[in-house]
Design an enzyme around this catalytic site. Sequence first.
Site, PDB file in Angstrom:
ATOM      1  N   CYS A 335       0.689  -1.248  -0.072  1.00 54.74           N
ATOM      2  CA  CYS A 335       0.127  -0.043   0.052  1.00 54.74           C
ATOM      3  C   CYS A 335       0.828   1.157   0.067  1.00 54.74           C
ATOM      4  CB  CYS A 335      -1.050  -0.155   1.354  1.00 54.74           C
ATOM      5  SG  CYS A 335      -0.047  -0.433   2.785  1.00 54.74           S
ATOM      6  N   GLU A 432      -3.140   3.412  -8.467  1.00 55.72           N
ATOM      7  CA  GLU A 432      -2.577   2.280  -7.500  1.00 55.72           C
ATOM      8  C   GLU A 432      -2.351   1.112  -8.533  1.00 55.72           C
ATOM      9  OE1 GLU A 432      -4.082   0.452  -4.158  1.00 55.72           O
ATOM     10  OE2 GLU A 432      -2.246   0.941  -3.069  1.00 55.72           O
TER      11      GLU A 432
END
Length: 534
Positions: A335, A432
């Site tokens: 992350c 992402e």
Amino acid sequence: MATQKLSSLLSVSATSASLRSLGRHFSWGRGINRFSTSVAIEEPITPPVQIDHTQLLINGQFVDAASGKTFPTLDPRTGEVIAHVSEGDTEDVNRAVSAARKAFDEGPWPKMTPYERSRILFRFADLLEKHNDEVAALETWDNGKPYEQAANVEIPMVTRLFRYYAGWADKIHGLTVPADGPYHVQTLHEPIGVAGQIVPWNFPLLMYAWKVGPALACGNTIVLKTAEQTPLSAMYVSKLFLEAGLPPGVLNLISGFGPTAGAAICSHMDVDKLAFTGSTNTGKIVLELASKSNLKPVTLELGGKSPIIVCEDADIDLAVENAHSALFFNQGQCCCAGSRTFVHERVYDEFVEKAKARALKRVVGDPFKKGVEQGPQIDGVQFKKILSYIRSGIESGATLESGGDSVGSKGYYIQPTVFSNVQDDMLIAKDEIFGPVQSILKFQTLDEVIRRANASRYGLAAGVFTKNINTANTLTRALKAGTIWINCYIVFDAAIPFGGYKMSGHGREKGIYSLSNYLQVKAVVTPLENPAWL
Ligand code: NAI
Ligand code: MG
């Protein structure tokens, strides 16, 4: 303890002596077993572990799902089935929540002395340490991460984290409050109740630890759902919890899917608190389900598009190596991956050359093989998604410096890929990717890079490379992110809080900050009989 930090493994300065201080003979093996990323992946190595646990844990018993259903968990090296595990759904969640409710309302856990709770957590950590290598092998088999990373860093970090929170269990204090008037005022810090916890597949057991450790230390009971891609390690260690003396119903484990078992946990009226790690989109669903049911408080640890800023005065070799591991560590499935590397125009060309050379040397292969730095991506969905982002990078005009394709014909291996000349409005600079794709962008001034680095819906982490303390201080304050790493990256420790600004999440996990996620504050007011002694 420096050796618990991921960066100690990843940084160029890490010595095999410092790694050996973990008690394991670790050799990162740079220069050995190295092959170019275009070499085909060989036949998979047989994992050194057996799978004994595939059921749900409810009320201290390993049980099949009420429906009798199972689902396969796959080996990312081949896409083949490793094992079939129980598929929990609403009925199993209901049973697990009522066991957790009973263990909280009537059972021994919140009523135990904090010292007794602490001792069980310490005993669990000892058992985990004893079984470190089997747990690491399960993690590698189910997830595809390098075994050396799992065995030497991640699982020891899990053990360390449980010891950290075991230490907190008997140190949770309320306050005495100096109120106006003739009153004795104090606060009691009490456990919240039943915690619902949902974890992802990228660090299956580490995320379990970040959630289970503080919740148990504070006296809560738990229903935890593992990610459908990686159920095995949590099943194994939950048995160790029973062996350590954790009473039945205190920790219940559900394997199953998000929209069924996960949503049932989020919506349950008897779950008092939720903690979630995963994608921002699923985080929104979790929050909505919590608000539509009983308004349970929610901690969210979501995605990121973290910037790294390499200033003109930076130690370039240090910056290159850290930016490399910041992105490629764990197959890029972090992350907090440093996925937008901004480099000052005066050092840009040198940086790009060295970043490319480093990526070309990255050792991709069977994660059980010694010296391998990068295994396969988690599954076919992520594999295809990453390859489509690579295509989008090429089509939008970024320069492909290395990689750009899959590796081998089996499993989900992808070449370490580096793009230079990346522009802020390209998809690869905004989304992402969660894969081994490094994006390098050029900047000229500090004000400009601050504005561009902050122009993201995410705010999880940032890295800064400079030798100038004033530049470091300016960037530290200007960047909107939950963690700022100066001249390092991915330094993790049980005591360092972690969490995001903006759409990267709500709240902080780890350290002292995680305790407040699992505690209620009760104010107690008593009149003083003799105000003369106020
Ligand atoms: P996801 O966020 O859907 O899955 C994470 C967890 O949430 C799993 O346990 C899943 O079963 C559960 N879940 C899914 N839908 C749910 C629902 N409706 N209610 C309750 N729980 C639910 O992530 P996914 O699909 O595995 O990966 C997609 C993308 O998410 C990745 O490409 C990556 O960008 C991001 N991601 C971020 C992570 C992080 O550490 N922040 C971890 C995993 C994924
Ligand atoms: Mg798997």
